[in-house]
Design a protein around this motif. Structure first.
Motif, short mmCIF file in Angstrom:
data_model
loop_
_atom_site.label_atom_id
_atom_site.label_comp_id
_atom_site.label_asym_id
_atom_site.label_seq_id
_atom_site.Cartn_x
_atom_site.Cartn_y
_atom_site.Cartn_z
N HIS A 99 0.86 -1.18 0.00
CA HIS A 99 0.00 0.00 0.00
C HIS A 99 0.90 1.23 0.00
CE1 HIS A 99 -3.61 -2.36 1.46
NE2 HIS A 99 -2.60 -3.18 1.77
N TYR A 100 0.49 2.29 -0.70
CA TYR A 100 1.35 3.49 -0.70
C TYR A 100 0.59 4.75 -1.06
CZ TYR A 100 1.61 2.39 -5.75
OH TYR A 100 1.31 2.09 -7.06
N ASN A 101 1.11 5.86 -0.57
CA ASN A 101 0.71 7.21 -0.97
C ASN A 101 1.91 7.88 -1.61
OD1 ASN A 101 -1.91 7.06 0.13
ND2 ASN A 101 -1.14 7.59 2.17
N GLN A 102 1.67 8.66 -2.66
CA GLN A 102 2.74 9.34 -3.36
C GLN A 102 2.69 10.84 -3.09
OE1 GLN A 102 0.01 7.83 -4.79
NE2 GLN A 102 0.59 6.71 -6.63
N SER A 103 3.87 11.45 -2.99
CA SER A 103 3.98 12.90 -2.95
C SER A 103 4.90 13.32 -4.09
CB SER A 103 4.55 13.39 -1.61
OG SER A 103 4.81 14.79 -1.67
N ILE A 104 4.31 13.84 -5.16
CA ILE A 104 5.10 14.22 -6.33
C ILE A 104 6.03 15.38 -5.98
CG2 ILE A 104 4.99 15.13 -8.67
CD1 ILE A 104 2.40 13.59 -9.04
N SER A 105 5.53 16.34 -5.22
CA SER A 105 6.33 17.52 -4.91
C SER A 105 7.56 17.16 -4.08
CB SER A 105 5.48 18.56 -4.18
OG SER A 105 4.97 18.03 -2.96
N PHE A 159 19.19 6.21 0.28
CA PHE A 159 18.19 7.26 0.11
C PHE A 159 17.50 7.48 1.45
CE2 PHE A 159 16.49 3.23 -1.50
CZ PHE A 159 15.42 3.01 -0.65
N PRO A 160 16.85 8.63 1.63
CA PRO A 160 16.24 8.92 2.93
C PRO A 160 15.10 7.97 3.27
CG PRO A 160 16.48 10.92 1.60
CD PRO A 160 16.76 9.76 0.69
N VAL A 161 15.05 7.57 4.51
CA VAL A 161 13.93 6.77 5.02
C VAL A 161 13.62 7.24 6.43
CG1 VAL A 161 15.47 4.93 5.80
CG2 VAL A 161 13.05 4.44 5.43
N SER A 162 12.36 7.35 6.75
CA SER A 162 11.96 7.84 8.06
C SER A 162 10.65 7.18 8.47
CB SER A 162 11.79 9.37 8.04
OG SER A 162 10.80 9.75 7.10
N LYS A 214 -2.00 -12.13 12.65
CA LYS A 214 -0.98 -13.00 12.05
C LYS A 214 -0.37 -12.41 10.79
CE LYS A 214 -2.89 -17.22 14.06
NZ LYS A 214 -3.36 -18.61 13.83
N GLU A 215 -0.38 -11.10 10.66
CA GLU A 215 0.33 -10.39 9.60
C GLU A 215 1.37 -9.46 10.20
OE1 GLU A 215 -2.30 -9.69 5.58
OE2 GLU A 215 -2.34 -8.16 7.13
N MET A 216 2.55 -9.42 9.61
CA MET A 216 3.52 -8.38 9.94
C MET A 216 3.35 -7.26 8.93
SD MET A 216 7.04 -10.19 11.21
CE MET A 216 7.03 -11.20 12.71
N ILE A 217 3.33 -6.04 9.45
CA ILE A 217 3.13 -4.85 8.61
C ILE A 217 4.28 -3.89 8.87
CG2 ILE A 217 1.57 -3.00 7.93
CD1 ILE A 217 -0.70 -4.58 9.27
N ILE A 218 4.95 -3.47 7.82
CA ILE A 218 6.03 -2.48 7.91
C ILE A 218 5.53 -1.16 7.35
CG2 ILE A 218 8.36 -1.85 7.19
CD1 ILE A 218 8.96 -4.82 6.86
N TYR A 219 5.74 -0.08 8.09
CA TYR A 219 5.40 1.27 7.66
C TYR A 219 6.68 2.09 7.50
CZ TYR A 219 0.79 0.00 9.60
OH TYR A 219 -0.39 -0.62 9.89
N ALA A 220 6.70 2.99 6.53
CA ALA A 220 7.86 3.87 6.38
C ALA A 220 7.53 4.96 5.36
CB ALA A 220 9.09 3.10 5.93
N THR A 221 8.34 6.01 5.41
CA THR A 221 8.34 7.04 4.38
C THR A 221 9.70 7.00 3.69
OG1 THR A 221 6.80 8.47 5.58
CG2 THR A 221 8.19 9.52 3.91
N LEU A 222 9.68 6.93 2.36
CA LEU A 222 10.90 6.82 1.58
C LEU A 222 11.04 8.02 0.66
CD1 LEU A 222 10.32 3.84 2.46
CD2 LEU A 222 11.28 3.13 0.27
N GLY A 223 12.22 8.65 0.67
CA GLY A 223 12.56 9.63 -0.33
C GLY A 223 13.12 8.90 -1.54
#
Length: 207
Positions: free
Chosen positions: A53-59, A125-128, A137-146
């Motif tokens: 799943h993802y959200n994009q920030s073009i700017s 690359f940046p990750v935060s 019974k699911e592992m979920i990873i969240y992150a913001t990637l540059g």
């Protein structure tokens, strides 16, 4: 931290299958996340029961991701990008597993060889905002990637294993769904209206 994760040759690069549409109303788009997280795009990945799943920030040329995969509390999951090539080596990944102290840990690490240390480290690359949770019974990873190099198309990889030893992810299975894709590049384009999919041939699926 001693390395116990040894990726085998040929390395598994798992692709988005050409017959899976983005945001299938009966699958990934119906998933509800904690803390009112909402993602505008998603895809059910073809192997390991995983979804992205993802959200994009073009700017900002960045993405917020949530990677989900079924896993036992004794195993691990990982997802990431390879900005330069099409193999597992060179990938910049996020990994999650239960630490021996009982906490669910998640952090970035580089797969810089066929026997990476899997120790926490900076990516190219940046990750935060890296975090994880274990739900139903699911592992979920969240992150913001540059996204690196001001590109939008990258090879993405994911994997899972059933053991963690000494707080180091163990080797993943070398058969079945863990090792299905023997020839890579399989790019994902986070900003295009078309997701370019490569699996035996090139197919385009409209979002």
């Amino acid at each position: 931290m001693a390395s116990q994760l040894k990726f085998v040759l040929p390395l598994s690069i798992l692709a988005i299958s050409f017959n899976l549409y983005i945001c299938n109303a009966d699958s990934c788009s119906s998933h509800t996340f904690s803390d009112n997280r909402v993602y505008s795009s998603c895809t059910d990945l073809p192997h390991l029961g995983a979804a992205l799943h993802y959200n994009q920030s073009i700017s900002a040329n960045s993405i917020d991701i949530a990677f989900r995969a079924p896993q036992s509390s004794s195993g691990w999951v990982a997802w990431g990008l390879n900005p330069k090539g099409s193999s597992m080596v060179g990938s910049q990944v996020l990994v999650a597993f239960f630490h021996s102290n009982g906490t669910l840990v998640s952090y970035p690490t580089q797969l810089d060889s066929y026997s990476p240390s899997m120790a926490p480290g900076d990516l190219t690359f940046p990750v935060s905002l890296v975090s994880a949770e274990y739900v139903k019974k699911e592992m979920i990873i969240y992150a913001t990637l540059g996204l690196p190099d001001a590109k939008t198309k990258y090879n993405h990889v994911w994997q899972a294993g059933s053991t963690v030893t000494g707080d180091v992810p163990g080797v993943h299975p070398t058969s079945g769904e863990n090792v299905l894709q023997r020839h890579g590049g399989f790019p994902v384009n986070f900003f295009s209206s078309l997701l370019h999919i490569y699996r035996f041939k090139h197919v385009s699926v409209r979002l």
